[in-house]
Design an enzyme around this catalytic site. Structure first.
Site, PDB file in Angstrom:
ATOM      1  N   GLY A 159       0.828  -1.238  -0.036  1.00 43.95           N
ATOM      2  CA  GLY A 159      -0.148  -0.060   0.057  1.00 43.95           C
ATOM      3  C   GLY A 159       0.819   1.367   0.096  1.00 43.95           C
ATOM      4  O   GLY A 159       0.207   2.308  -0.223  1.00 43.95           O
ATOM      5  N   ASP A 160       2.148   1.184   0.455  1.00 43.29           N
ATOM      6  CA  ASP A 160       3.118   2.308   0.278  1.00 43.29           C
ATOM      7  C   ASP A 160       3.868   2.036  -0.821  1.00 43.29           C
ATOM      8  O   ASP A 160       4.101   3.181  -1.785  1.00 43.29           O
ATOM      9  CB  ASP A 160       4.111   2.098   1.605  1.00 43.29           C
ATOM     10  CG  ASP A 160       3.360   2.774   2.847  1.00 43.29           C
ATOM     11  OD1 ASP A 160       2.745   3.736   2.648  1.00 43.29           O
ATOM     12  OD2 ASP A 160       3.474   2.216   3.726  1.00 43.29           O
TER      13      ASP A 160
END
Length: 428
Positions: A195-196
């Site tokens: 997600g990063d």
């Protein structure tokens, strides 16, 4: 993790003398101001640094909040493995952006910068007087990139724009968790911080595209990547499954809804993944298992998918009698197959060594050589790479400010006022 709430203040840690700037890679000469913290932003600027850009990490007096994150080699490390991994090849300058002198110093640096990357919450840079609009007036060619949980309102105002976001929030809302796990476990997050990291990678594609546009036109622009948007693009399969068939996919473990075999199978010493969805791959697998009858009976891909529950135990019975290496030796030349590696397996696999994926860099405090995950981007004429350890807090404040045109007298005044700090600054 993406969004620090605000710029921060605090004490600088003691450091040591740094290396002079070396040049390498295809982005030699590209000057990047890195106002990011946590993982998404630093990973993005790390990609630029690995490709040879001169990335200057602008830190508050207390430093990036991940500097103290474990793991550590010693109790009093200047920074841990987390920070070391994604801030290699960068230089550190400490500027207190809560002071007008600090803000003016940064604005002066923007005049000579090519790229600025930040991942603050929506509105933080605007409140500091450092909005894209104001900085682009100073430098019309500036490429300004922002990574936020739900994107920047300039590109479309999300109802969630003001909410903070971390990796797991992006994984949850972007859809990847909905198809990860099993029916029994329910949704499960992906192990690494996709997600990063995936939105960060997309951000750098945007930055490089904007630099290409600037080469042609002289015009900079704003680059905006929302973490949740990035995860949805990573999870594109769920969109077309729903749009084409009205299906709402759920967790499916290690199998695939549209392909077989495309699974994890047990061995005597761990697990392997086998992907043999095409006719010739299936035939090769059946021959290795001494089951040519299966290749004939289930010659069509649709038949194999429809009868996956019946065929899976047959393949599993064959792999369970063999080691991971024996399975790979039997089929990997013809059938996509690989062991499920632990990190110990990674360090023992010649592939990662010869591909330069485990480079060693000096550890800041102990002088020991420690391994980091290397750059997977290989270029023949302008190689990328991991050349330097992550910087001490403020290690390069003086040299960088001089390069950006701040005269020595002004630097002395800024250091004296505590606006700029060096490695031995602060109250430690």
């Amino acid at each position: 993790m993406s969004e620090p709430d605000e710029t921060d203040t605090g004490d600088a840690r003691a450091g040591s003398e740094g290396n002079s700037r070396e040049t390498w890679g295809p982005l030699q000469g590209v000057r990047v101001l890195d106002l990011t913290q946590m993982l998404a932003g630093p990973f993005a600027t790390m990609l630029l640094a690995d490709l040879g850009a001169d990335v200057v990490k602008i830190e508050p007096p207390r430093g990036d909040m991940t500097r103290d994150n474990p793991p550590h080699l010693t109790e009093d490390d200047a920074y841990g493995g987390y920070f070391h991994s994604v801030n290699r090849n960068k230089r550190s300058v400490v500027i207190d952006l809560k002071s007008e002198e600090g803000l003016e110093t940064l604005r002066g640096m923007v005049e000579d910068a090519d790229v600025l990357v930040e991942n603050f919450k929506v509105g933080t840079m605007d409140r500091l007087g450092l909005s894209y609009e104001s900085l682009s007036e100073i430098n019309p060619g500036l490429v300004y990139a922002a990574i936020r949980g739900f994107g920047d309102p300039r590109s479309g105002e999300s109802p969630y724009a003001d909410r903070p976001a971390f990796d797991i929030i992006a994984q949850a809302m972007g859809g990847v968790m909905s198809i990860t796990g099993t029916e029994e476990s329910g949704p499960v997050k992906v192990g690494p911080g996709v997600g990063d990291i995936f939105p960060a990678s997309l951000c750098i594609i945007g930055v490089l595209s904007a630099l290409h546009h600037r080469e042609r036109t002289g015009e900079g622009q704003f680059v905006d990547v929302g973490m949740v948007d990035g995860v949805l693009s990573l999870t594109e399969r769920i969109v077309h499954q729903y749009a084409f068939e009205g299906e709402v996919p759920g967790p499916q473990g290690n199998t695939h809804p549209l392909l077989f075999p495309f699974d994890r199978f047990d061995t005597t010493d761990g697990h392997v993944m086998i992907a043999a969805p095409s006719d010739h791959q299936w035939t090769a697998l059946c021959e290795a298992m001494d089951r040519p009858d299966l290749a004939e009976e289930y010659a069509e891909e649709t038949d194999r998918v429809a009868n996956a529950d019946e065929l899976r135990p047959i393949v599993a019975e064959w792999t369970e009698k063999r080691t991971k290496e024996e399975v790979a030796d039997a089929i990997a030349d013809d059938v996509p197959c690989g062991p499920v590696n632990t990190v110990l397996d990674v360090f023992e696999d010649e592939h990662f060594d010869v591909r330069g994926m485990l480079p060693e860099v000096e550890h800041a405090d102990t002088g020991r050589e420690v391994s980091l995950a290397g750059s997977p981007i290989k270029l023949s004429a302008t190689p990328s790479g991991v050349h330097h350890r992550a910087p001490f807090l403020g290690e390069h404040s003086r040299e960088v400010l001089a390069e950006y045109g701040v005269d020595e007298e002004r630097v002395e005044a800024l250091v004296g006022e505590g606006v700029v700090q060096e490695p031995d600054g602060g109250d430690d």
